[in-house]
Design a protein around this motif. Structure first.
Motif, PDB file in Angstrom:
ATOM      1  N   VAL A 112       0.854  -1.521   0.137  1.00 17.58           N
ATOM      2  CA  VAL A 112      -0.221   0.153   0.243  1.00 17.58           C
ATOM      3  C   VAL A 112       1.147   0.757   0.021  1.00 17.58           C
ATOM      4  O   VAL A 112       2.314   0.983   0.012  1.00 17.58           O
ATOM      5  N   LEU A 113       0.306   2.384  -0.277  1.00 18.78           N
ATOM      6  CA  LEU A 113       0.528   3.702  -0.613  1.00 18.78           C
ATOM      7  C   LEU A 113      -0.037   4.558   0.355  1.00 18.78           C
ATOM      8  O   LEU A 113      -1.948   4.106   0.697  1.00 18.78           O
ATOM      9  N   ILE A 114       0.645   5.014   1.681  1.00 17.44           N
ATOM     10  CA  ILE A 114       0.513   6.059   2.683  1.00 17.44           C
ATOM     11  C   ILE A 114      -0.657   7.190   2.166  1.00 17.44           C
ATOM     12  O   ILE A 114       0.504   7.721   1.971  1.00 17.44           O
ATOM     13  N   VAL A 115      -1.066   7.338   2.271  1.00 16.29           N
ATOM     14  CA  VAL A 115      -1.989   8.747   2.109  1.00 16.29           C
ATOM     15  C   VAL A 115      -2.980   8.793   3.344  1.00 16.29           C
ATOM     16  O   VAL A 115      -3.449   8.416   4.273  1.00 16.29           O
ATOM     17  N   PRO A 116      -3.566  10.907   3.015  1.00 14.39           N
ATOM     18  CA  PRO A 116      -3.635  11.413   4.184  1.00 14.39           C
ATOM     19  C   PRO A 116      -5.755  10.667   4.680  1.00 14.39           C
ATOM     20  O   PRO A 116      -5.761  10.304   5.520  1.00 14.39           O
ATOM     21  N   THR A 117      -6.115  10.594   3.194  1.00 17.25           N
ATOM     22  CA  THR A 117      -7.997  10.938   2.780  1.00 17.25           C
ATOM     23  C   THR A 117      -7.598   9.659   1.814  1.00 17.25           C
ATOM     24  O   THR A 117      -7.382  10.067   0.493  1.00 17.25           O
ATOM     25  N   ILE A 118      -8.183   8.705   0.859  1.00 18.00           N
ATOM     26  CA  ILE A 118      -9.295   8.267   0.298  1.00 18.00           C
ATOM     27  C   ILE A 118     -10.081   8.617  -0.483  1.00 18.00           C
ATOM     28  O   ILE A 118     -10.673   9.180  -1.191  1.00 18.00           O
ATOM     29  N   ALA A 119     -11.198   8.830   0.228  1.00 22.60           N
ATOM     30  CA  ALA A 119     -12.818   9.335  -0.141  1.00 22.60           C
ATOM     31  C   ALA A 119     -13.122   9.981   1.102  1.00 22.60           C
ATOM     32  O   ALA A 119     -13.427   9.763   2.057  1.00 22.60           O
ATOM     33  N   THR A 120     -14.210  10.407   0.247  1.00 18.01           N
ATOM     34  CA  THR A 120     -15.269  10.955   1.036  1.00 18.01           C
ATOM     35  C   THR A 120     -16.037   9.833   1.330  1.00 18.01           C
ATOM     36  O   THR A 120     -16.238   8.502   1.172  1.00 18.01           O
ATOM     37  N   PRO A 121     -16.812   9.662   2.706  1.00 18.26           N
ATOM     38  CA  PRO A 121     -17.792   8.626   3.677  1.00 18.26           C
ATOM     39  C   PRO A 121     -18.452   8.312   2.378  1.00 18.26           C
ATOM     40  O   PRO A 121     -19.741   9.511   1.880  1.00 18.26           O
ATOM     41  N   ILE A 122     -19.029   7.759   2.500  1.00 19.29           N
ATOM     42  CA  ILE A 122     -20.734   6.672   1.088  1.00 19.29           C
ATOM     43  C   ILE A 122     -21.137   6.137   2.279  1.00 19.29           C
ATOM     44  O   ILE A 122     -21.619   5.806   3.736  1.00 19.29           O
ATOM     45  N   SER A 123     -22.798   6.469   2.189  1.00 21.16           N
ATOM     46  CA  SER A 123     -24.100   6.531   2.370  1.00 21.16           C
ATOM     47  C   SER A 123     -24.167   4.258   2.708  1.00 21.16           C
ATOM     48  O   SER A 123     -24.200   4.411   1.314  1.00 21.16           O
ATOM     49  N   THR A 124     -24.661   4.576   3.273  1.00 22.59           N
ATOM     50  CA  THR A 124     -24.973   2.617   4.163  1.00 22.59           C
ATOM     51  C   THR A 124     -26.733   2.678   3.511  1.00 22.59           C
ATOM     52  O   THR A 124     -26.676   1.372   3.965  1.00 22.59           O
TER      53      THR A 124
END
Length: 291
Positions: free
Chosen positions: A129-141
């Motif tokens: 893996v590559l370490i990043v601050p954030t990946i995406a905004t939250p997704i509704s379930t």
């Protein structure tokens, strides 16, 4: 008749004027048009390939919120999950990144690490893996709850089980470099999302049947507005407005009574009335001189 015209009286019909000034009034109505429209549509959502699975580094285990994306070249982990696992950096990697609508490519130097994913059969699958601050905004379930009730899905062991969480915060993205290390060949289709078997359960993706009705109501009110021409017309109308001054009613009544007594005769079952004349009028010109 000529002798009558030579007298100092001017013919006029009798009338009684009101006591209040008269105004020539013009009514202008404002034109209003009301348009109402109503529409109802069924809102349809799309499920992404998400999962919840156990990951570990060294002796530390935790659950990761996973998004499968075979369109990504690499896999990524958030800094928060990396800190929780206390991962050790294995090196750095350079990637080129361009966002939607961005005309410039960004070159990022990211730290790399390796974590392990635990399958349903307790198999350890290494993920670089590559370490990043954030990946995406939250997704509704919300869609996950709807899809889990479908007949062909309800009996499957899902990689993303239904939970009480309203939002799904992605902490691990598995790209094309490790996608097929986890996803298997079995595919189940139905009237809804497609279920694909993986080593951590069935992964759902695709459109979900309409689960929400959305109504739109539009009310348009159109009114006419006065233009410059109509404003000028109104100004000229006010300037030319004629106001008739009040007249003494008692004086008019006296003149009417005098006329009735002196100019109206009754004889042989019929009335004979002389022509009415206005008092205090200037002398009329002599008709013989004008002929």
């Amino acid at each position: 008749m000529c002798n009558n015209l030579n007298t100092q009286k001017h013919r006029k019909e009798p009338e009684v004027l009101p006591t209040r000034p008269e105004f020539h009034r013009v009514e202008r109505r404002l034109e209003i048009t009301v348009l109402h429209s109503s529409s109802q549509r069924h809102k349809q959502g799309v499920l992404l390939k998400t999962a919840i699975s156990s990951v570990y580094f060294g002796q530390i285990h935790t659950n990761a919120c996973i998004l499968f994306d075979e369109g990504a070249h690499n896999s990524f982990i958030t800094e928060a999950l990396a800190r929780e696992l206390e991962v050790k950096r294995t090196g750095t990697d350079t990637i080129q990144l361009a966002a939607f609508g961005d005309k410039k490519d960004w070159i990022l130097h990211l730290k790399t690490a390796t974590i392990n994913l635990i399958s349903d059969r307790k198999e350890c699958i290494p993920i670089n893996v590559l370490i990043v601050p954030t990946i995406a905004t939250p997704i509704s379930t919300r869609l996950q709850h709807t899809a889990a009730l479908l007949p062909y899905i309800s009996k499957l062991k899902l990689a993303h089980p239904v939970t009480a969480r309203e939002n799904f915060r992605i902490s691990l993205l598995i790209g094309a470099d490790h996608y097929w290390d986890i996803i298997e060949d079995e595919v189940i289709r139905g009237k809804g999302p497609t279920a694909v078997k993986s080593k951590i359960g069935y992964v759902l993706s695709g459109p979900v049947g309409a689960d929400e009705k959305k109504s739109n109501h539009v009310l348009n009110v159109i009114t006419s507005r006065a233009n410059k021409a109509s404003s000028l017309e109104r100004s000229l109308f006010l300037e030319n407005l004629v106001i008739i001054p009040p007249t003494d009613v008692s004086e008019k009544l006296d003149n009417l009574n005098t006329y009735q007594q002196t100019s109206i005769d009754y004889s042989v079952n019929q009335y004979t009335a002389s022509l009415p004349w206005e008092n205090d009028h200037e002398p009329l010109p002599f008709q013989l001189l004008r002929s």
